[in-house]
Design a protein around this motif. Structure first.
Motif, PDB file in Angstrom:
ATOM      1  N   PHE A   1       0.830  -1.208   0.000  1.00  0.00           N
ATOM      2  CA  PHE A   1       0.000   0.000   0.000  1.00  0.00           C
ATOM      3  C   PHE A   1       0.867   1.262   0.000  1.00  0.00           C
ATOM      4  O   PHE A   1       0.618   2.193  -0.766  1.00  0.00           O
ATOM      5  CB  PHE A   1      -0.922  -0.025   1.223  1.00  0.00           C
TER       6      PHE A   1
ATOM      7  N   TRP B   1      -4.760   8.604  -6.262  1.00  0.00           N
ATOM      8  CA  TRP B   1      -6.179   8.436  -5.931  1.00  0.00           C
ATOM      9  C   TRP B   1      -6.434   7.135  -5.194  1.00  0.00           C
ATOM     10  O   TRP B   1      -7.363   7.049  -4.380  1.00  0.00           O
ATOM     11  CB  TRP B   1      -7.037   8.584  -7.186  1.00  0.00           C
ATOM     12  N   ALA B   2      -5.609   6.126  -5.459  1.00  0.00           N
ATOM     13  CA  ALA B   2      -5.751   4.892  -4.676  1.00  0.00           C
ATOM     14  C   ALA B   2      -5.451   5.177  -3.205  1.00  0.00           C
ATOM     15  O   ALA B   2      -6.155   4.712  -2.301  1.00  0.00           O
ATOM     16  CB  ALA B   2      -4.824   3.812  -5.207  1.00  0.00           C
TER      17      ALA B   2
ATOM     18  N   VAL C   1      -8.325   7.200  -1.672  1.00  0.00           N
ATOM     19  CA  VAL C   1      -9.436   6.318  -1.283  1.00  0.00           C
ATOM     20  C   VAL C   1      -9.092   5.574   0.005  1.00  0.00           C
ATOM     21  O   VAL C   1      -9.889   5.520   0.948  1.00  0.00           O
ATOM     22  CB  VAL C   1      -9.755   5.313  -2.414  1.00  0.00           C
ATOM     23  N   GLY C   2      -7.878   5.019   0.043  1.00  0.00           N
ATOM     24  CA  GLY C   2      -7.491   4.211   1.194  1.00  0.00           C
ATOM     25  C   GLY C   2      -7.369   5.028   2.464  1.00  0.00           C
ATOM     26  O   GLY C   2      -7.861   4.637   3.525  1.00  0.00           O
TER      27      GLY C   2
ATOM     28  N   MET D   1     -10.293   6.383   4.713  1.00  0.00           N
ATOM     29  CA  MET D   1     -10.881   5.514   5.733  1.00  0.00           C
ATOM     30  C   MET D   1     -10.465   5.970   7.131  1.00  0.00           C
ATOM     31  O   MET D   1     -11.249   5.922   8.063  1.00  0.00           O
ATOM     32  CB  MET D   1     -10.414   4.070   5.555  1.00  0.00           C
ATOM     33  N   ALA D   2      -9.203   6.417   7.237  1.00  0.00           N
ATOM     34  CA  ALA D   2      -8.682   6.784   8.559  1.00  0.00           C
ATOM     35  C   ALA D   2      -9.495   7.921   9.176  1.00  0.00           C
ATOM     36  O   ALA D   2      -9.600   8.036  10.389  1.00  0.00           O
ATOM     37  CB  ALA D   2      -7.214   7.182   8.448  1.00  0.00           C
TER      38      ALA D   2
ATOM     39  N   ALA E   1     -12.499   8.099   9.344  1.00  0.00           N
ATOM     40  CA  ALA E   1     -13.691   7.563   9.995  1.00  0.00           C
ATOM     41  C   ALA E   1     -13.362   6.708  11.209  1.00  0.00           C
ATOM     42  O   ALA E   1     -14.242   6.050  11.747  1.00  0.00           O
ATOM     43  CB  ALA E   1     -14.494   6.733   8.996  1.00  0.00           C
ATOM     44  N   THR E   2     -12.105   6.705  11.645  1.00  0.00           N
ATOM     45  CA  THR E   2     -11.752   5.896  12.820  1.00  0.00           C
ATOM     46  C   THR E   2     -12.561   6.363  14.025  1.00  0.00           C
ATOM     47  O   THR E   2     -12.582   7.562  14.318  1.00  0.00           O
ATOM     48  CB  THR E   2     -10.254   6.049  13.136  1.00  0.00           C
ATOM     49  N   PRO E   3     -13.223   5.456  14.717  1.00  0.00           N
ATOM     50  CA  PRO E   3     -14.007   5.875  15.875  1.00  0.00           C
ATOM     51  C   PRO E   3     -13.123   6.583  16.891  1.00  0.00           C
ATOM     52  O   PRO E   3     -12.050   6.112  17.234  1.00  0.00           O
ATOM     53  CB  PRO E   3     -14.535   4.556  16.448  1.00  0.00           C
TER      54      PRO E   3
ATOM     55  N   THR F   1     -11.996  12.659  12.218  1.00  0.00           N
ATOM     56  CA  THR F   1     -13.006  13.735  12.260  1.00  0.00           C
ATOM     57  C   THR F   1     -14.397  13.241  11.925  1.00  0.00           C
ATOM     58  O   THR F   1     -15.373  13.744  12.451  1.00  0.00           O
ATOM     59  CB  THR F   1     -12.708  14.851  11.238  1.00  0.00           C
ATOM     60  N   GLU F   2     -14.504  12.301  10.995  1.00  0.00           N
ATOM     61  CA  GLU F   2     -15.827  11.832  10.609  1.00  0.00           C
ATOM     62  C   GLU F   2     -16.131  10.475  11.213  1.00  0.00           C
ATOM     63  O   GLU F   2     -16.999   9.751  10.738  1.00  0.00           O
ATOM     64  CB  GLU F   2     -15.940  11.794   9.078  1.00  0.00           C
TER      65      GLU F   2
ATOM     66  N   PRO G   1     -17.349   7.903  14.353  1.00  0.00           N
ATOM     67  CA  PRO G   1     -18.344   7.984  15.400  1.00  0.00           C
ATOM     68  C   PRO G   1     -17.715   8.446  16.711  1.00  0.00           C
ATOM     69  O   PRO G   1     -16.566   8.103  17.000  1.00  0.00           O
ATOM     70  CB  PRO G   1     -18.857   6.552  15.526  1.00  0.00           C
ATOM     71  N   LEU G   2     -18.461   9.198  17.451  1.00  0.00           N
ATOM     72  CA  LEU G   2     -18.109   9.582  18.822  1.00  0.00           C
ATOM     73  C   LEU G   2     -16.981  10.596  18.915  1.00  0.00           C
ATOM     74  O   LEU G   2     -16.687  11.093  19.992  1.00  0.00           O
ATOM     75  CB  LEU G   2     -17.743   8.351  19.664  1.00  0.00           C
TER      76      LEU G   2
END
Lengths: 376, 259
Positions: free
Chosen positions: B156, B169-170, B173-174, B177-178, B180-182, B186-187, B189-190
């Motif tokens: 990667f 762009w790969a 995209v990859g 994801m970070a 969205a880490t809870p 920033t995006e 949950p919690l």
């Protein structure tokens, strides 16, 4: 001549249309699962060379014939997609190899004969027996790589430009299974929690599997549950999803059959059903609750049915599974092992469940606390 | 004539100082050939005959290791020509394609990396299907899973380095994801609950994605960070874990077989 025949021949078009239709995600996945089950039920018969060789031949002929289709070959010949084609054939071959030996071993055990791997005292010297195998493997591997490197140039596209996003923008191929999960789950699950749990689950396998049999030899009969679960995860939820992501996902992450043109202007799928709508509006026949109650905000009450449903899935799921299927396994594994195993399994099954809900109800979120980005 | 010359070489001082045993023709010298060689002594002296059958091991673990070595050699060759900056990265790769004699190292490196991902999966499949993760080899399976993850991360991080559209762009995209880490994206949950007096502590300038990319987008800092991870940090960790993995194969009883 062949290509003009294909262009004109309506029968080929009909076949292609049929395959395109069967490659829609729900059909493709259902057929893959059915194929896996049939294979595992009949592995002793299907791995026999008399079945396996014609099957392999048909697959190869089918693949080569498909390459006559311009839309198919466009995707397959992309330099970075070539290894995936290799992987599909390699995985199939080695599955056959493993299950052929499993079939022979299982038959031998039933007849009280020794395993293929039997003969623990039968030792050979590493020099020359092993080092020469290694040397030959290494030379062949090098030759293969060099030929591959000469025939196929590594791709290099236009210089990176943050202002021009390609459509579709794809992750590296080995992560396309995760990107495919993004269709069904939010990034916090598909990109963070699920990958994390896959790693944890893999590490936990030897500590959960208390079956002492099948240690060090090919077998299916002695550990059907472990092997079926693993193959479901690896083949269906990993390899098949990579195939989806590589070959069948086009612009706007729309789904395209293998012989379809990647049309930029195909409309995107609509997602318009939320579980809270289904519960409050359709089932209860009232508006969504918005008022907060005591210190509980309104959106939690709105999502309560979904939260309870997911909670029940993880709390009652292990109990129900134990009553229905895993009575013996529970005794063998004990409370902690069984708890971890069943939870991980339920997490794994979330993916096909959410897929099915999406295909049937067009369901977006079961729990949709968008206020917190906490959506399931 | 050749035989005599061969004997003369093998009986000389130089040969004798390198290989401290005779020609491996009998049991004793063959054992010595393994025992007195730092590389070969990864192996035991003798192994189970059925354990080294190609149809049992598929040689996939060995090939994965070999491909790792190929990646190191071709990777070093690539580092001679490549500068990890936004100004040079793409054009260095382009120059490598256009002007370097026998410039196959990028092809070997890229296809070797793809092949390594495939062989490590097949190795895992083989180990699973033969039940070789079962006691006493549980811990080595765990090490193997970590090595699998590191192999994917190596691949990667390397994907970004050519700095073309595909790469950028790969990784976009990859790495999105970070975000969205809870709790730490920033995006995720919690994350919005982590604040002091209404000031959010997790924002685009300090979240998990920022840590990965050293910025809020895939830019020069991300390129340098991925380069260092790809060329130094992850390979070193992999090398250490490989040592543990191989050592444990031997300590846990060698190639698996029926008990």
């Amino acid at each position: 001549m062949m290509s003009s025949l294909l262009a004109a021949g309506s029968i080929f078009d009909t076949i292609k249309d049929g395959i395109n239709a069967l490659c829609q995600p729900h059909w493709f996945l259902i057929l893959s699962v059915v194929a896996l089950i049939v294979f595992l039920l009949g592995y002793r018969r299907f791995t026999k060379p008399v079945f396996a060789i014609p099957f392999a031949a048909v697959c190869i002929v089918f693949f080569l014939a498909s390459c006559l289709d311009p839309n198919f070959v466009e995707i397959v010949k992309k330099a970075d997609n070539v290894p995936i084609v290799m992987m599909m054939f390699a995985v199939s071959f080695f599955l056959w190899l493993a299950f052929r030996q499993a079939a022979l071993n299982d038959e031998a055990t039933e007849n009280g004969q020794p395993l293929i791997e039997a003969g623990a005292d039968d030792k050979v010297l590493v020099w020359p027996d092993l080092v020469y195998i290694e040397l030959i493997a290494l030379v062949l591997c090098t030759a293969f790589l060099v030929v591959w490197a000469i025939v196929l140039r590594a791709p290099l596209e236009q210089p990176a430009d943050p202002n021009v996003a390609p459509n579709p923008a794809k992750a590296p191929w080995y992560f396309l299974g995760l990107q495919e999960m993004l269709v069904y789950f939010d990034p916090w699950l598909a990109g963070v929690v699920f990958p994390g749990l896959i790693v944890v689950g893999l590490i936990a396998i030897p500590y959960m599997d208390t079956n002492p049999r099948g240690n060090g030899y090919y077998t299916f009969k002695e550990r059907p549950f472990a092997i079926t679960t693993f193959l479901f995860g690896f083949l269906i939820l990993w390899v098949v999803l990579i195939i989806f992501g590589t070959f069948l996902r086009g612009p706007n992450w729309n789904f395209f059959g293998p012989y379809e043109y990647w049309d930029l202007h195909r409309p995107m799928a609509l997602l318009n059903t939320e579980f809270h709508d289904l519960f409050w509006i359709t089932l209860m026949g009232r508006a969504l609750p918005t008022e907060s109650w005591a210190f509980v905000p309104g959106y939690i009450i709105r999502e309560l049915p979904g939260i309870l449903l997911v909670g029940a899935y993880f709390v009652l799921g292990p109990l129900v599974l134990r009553m229905l299927f895993f009575r013996k396994l529970y005794l063998q594994m004990g409370f902690v092992r069984y708890g971890v195993m069943s939870t991980l399994m339920l997490v794994m099954m979330l993916m096909p469940i959410k897929m099915a809900l999406r295909w049937t109800l067009n369901l977006h979120y079961i729990v949709g606390i968008t206020e917190w980005f906490l959506n399931v | 004539m050749f035989a005599r010359f061969g004997n003369w070489v093998r009986e000389g001082q130089i040969w004798g100082s390198v290989f401290r045993h005779g020609v491996p023709r009998d049991r004793r010298t063959r054992a010595m050939a393994i025992l007195t060689n730092v590389f070969l002594h990864l192996h035991p002296v003798a192994v189970r005959k059925s354990g080294i059958r190609l149809s049992f091991t598929w040689c996939m673990g060995g090939l994965t290791f070999f491909l790792f070595l190929v990646e190191i050699v071709t990777g070093v060759l690539l580092m001679f020509y490549y500068r990890p900056t936004v100004e040079y990265a793409y054009f260095d790769i382009q120059g490598l394609r256009a002007t370097v004699t026998l410039g196959l190292q990028r092809e070997l490196h890229r296809w070797g990396a793809h092949a390594m991902v495939i062989t490590i999966w097949l190795h895992m499949l083989r180990v699973f299907l033969t039940g070789s993760y079962k006691p006493p080899r549980e811990f080595n399976w765990s090490i193997g899973v970590i090595l699998l993850v590191l192999t994917l991360l190596l691949s990667f991080t390397g994907y970004l380095l050519p700095w073309d559209q595909l790469a950028m762009w790969a990784i976009t995209v990859g790495s999105n994801m970070a975000r969205a880490t809870p709790g730490v994206g920033t995006e995720g949950p919690l994350s919005s609950f982590i604040q002091i007096g209404g000031v959010p502590l997790v924002h685009a300038g300090d979240d998990a994605r920022f840590g990965l990319l050293a910025g809020t987008f895939v830019g020069p800092n991300a390129l340098l960070r991925f380069y260092v991870l790809h060329c130094v940090f992850i390979p070193v960790v992999v090398t250490v874990l490989l040592a543990v993995h191989f050592w444990r194969v031997r300590k846990d009883g060698g190639i698996s077989g029926p008990l």
